[in-house]
Design an enzyme around this catalytic site. Structure first.
Site, short mmCIF file in Angstrom:
data_model
loop_
_atom_site.label_atom_id
_atom_site.label_comp_id
_atom_site.label_asym_id
_atom_site.label_seq_id
_atom_site.Cartn_x
_atom_site.Cartn_y
_atom_site.Cartn_z
N ASN A 7 15.46 -26.70 -27.14
CA ASN A 7 14.62 -25.72 -27.71
C ASN A 7 13.23 -26.68 -27.93
OD1 ASN A 7 12.97 -24.87 -30.06
ND2 ASN A 7 14.88 -23.32 -30.44
N ARG A 18 -2.00 -31.24 -35.11
CA ARG A 18 -3.62 -32.05 -34.90
C ARG A 18 -4.34 -31.25 -33.85
NH1 ARG A 18 -3.78 -37.71 -35.51
NH2 ARG A 18 -5.96 -37.40 -34.50
N HIS A 43 11.44 -20.21 -29.39
CA HIS A 43 11.48 -19.21 -30.43
C HIS A 43 9.96 -19.01 -31.23
CE1 HIS A 43 14.30 -17.72 -33.75
NE2 HIS A 43 13.21 -17.04 -33.93
N ARG A 45 7.14 -17.05 -33.34
CA ARG A 45 7.56 -16.29 -34.57
C ARG A 45 6.16 -15.69 -34.82
NH1 ARG A 45 11.54 -20.37 -35.68
NH2 ARG A 45 13.35 -19.59 -36.87
N HIS A 50 4.59 -22.51 -34.53
CA HIS A 50 4.95 -23.65 -33.47
C HIS A 50 4.62 -23.18 -32.13
CE1 HIS A 50 8.35 -21.31 -34.21
NE2 HIS A 50 8.87 -21.96 -35.20
N GLU A 70 14.14 -16.79 -27.66
CA GLU A 70 14.83 -16.21 -28.94
C GLU A 70 13.81 -15.49 -29.91
OE1 GLU A 70 17.83 -19.67 -29.49
OE2 GLU A 70 16.16 -19.84 -30.91
N HIS A 190 22.35 -24.12 -33.48
CA HIS A 190 21.73 -24.25 -34.84
C HIS A 190 22.53 -25.42 -35.46
CE1 HIS A 190 19.11 -22.88 -37.95
NE2 HIS A 190 19.88 -23.67 -38.95
N GLY A 213 17.80 -28.11 -30.45
CA GLY A 213 16.18 -28.42 -30.80
C GLY A 213 15.96 -29.47 -31.69
N HIS A 214 16.08 -29.28 -33.13
CA HIS A 214 15.57 -29.95 -33.99
C HIS A 214 16.41 -31.42 -34.01
CE1 HIS A 214 14.28 -31.15 -38.02
NE2 HIS A 214 15.45 -31.62 -38.35
#
Length: 237
Positions: A7, A18, A43, A45, A50, A70, A190, A213-214
């Protein structure tokens, strides 16, 4: 071997902080695949804080592995997915202002709606997956929608694992067995990380794909994408 889909939302977050195009999202997606990732996940939103909708369009010719989009199937999201036609769409019940995904679908209450959305995407040849909590009733409800796969929401597992409670895997094993019994493919995502992914993979039967991802991006700040991708691949064998 379980496939690793990366992700890249956090890369877009850094870019957007930036303005401009640093880091270059398309180059990162290209490099991640070159390093061994079997897919790219985004993903978007509604506020595009992002991933931007245009990113999905720009990534389509870049992603030569599997492209997973997603999101909550609201009107604009549905239109985007039908335009881009990714390999897979993962339906996630995000509230508009949610910081991150925090629950799976109630596949019984929303079954009729999900059934219509799944049928629409599958009519375009897009594989469908529904984000669910590790609850056998929700797995059964997902089956009734006609979805191809479910994605297990793994935050509670990751939290319990971090506390040293290995029994936190148990509801996921039951859910995975139920999904297999019902002929559903199994994805997961997740808060999965280098720390917990091996244990999760070893205990979840028929795990097809994880989306990370994170944690992966954070780990790569120290170790580099090439190293981290290959560390995940070793754990997912």
């Amino acid at each position: 071997m379980t496939k690793l889909s990366v992700n890249i939302n956090k890369i877009a977050t850094l870019r957007n902080s930036r303005g401009g195009n640093v880091p270059n999202l398309l180059q990162v997606a290209t490099d991640l695949q070159k390093f061994g990732a079997a897919g790219i996940t985004i993903h978007p939103r509604p506020d595009e804080r992002h991933i931007k909708y245009q990113d999905a369009r720009d990534l389509k010719p870049i992603v030569y592995t599997e492209f997973n989009i997603e999101g909550n199937p609201q009107h604009n999201f549905i239109d985007l997915v039908l335009e881009v036609v990714p390999t897979q769409v993962t339906l996630v019940p995000d509230a508009i202002g949610a910081l991150t995904s925090n629950a799976g679908w109630d596949t019984i209450t929303h079954q009729s709606y999900l059934k219509d959305v799944v049928a629409l995407f599958k009519s375009k040849g897009i594989r469908t997956s529904i984000f669910v909590d590790p609850n056998e009733k929700m797995i059964e409800g997902a089956k009734e929608t006609g979805t191809d796969r479910i994605e297990l929401y793994t935050e509670s597992f990751a939290h319990e694992f971090g506390l040293g409670n290995l029994k936190g895997i148990e509801p996921y094993v039951l859910a995975a067995n139920k999904a297999t019994e019902m002929g559903l493919g199994i994805n997961a995502g997740h808060d999965l990380s280098l720390e917990n992914i091996k244990f999760f993979k070893e205990n979840i039967p028929n795990l097809l794909e994880v989306s990370i991802g994170h944690a992966l991006v954070s780990e790569s700040l120290y170790l580099g994408f090439d190293n981290v991708i290959n560390m995940y691949l070793q754990r997912l064998k």
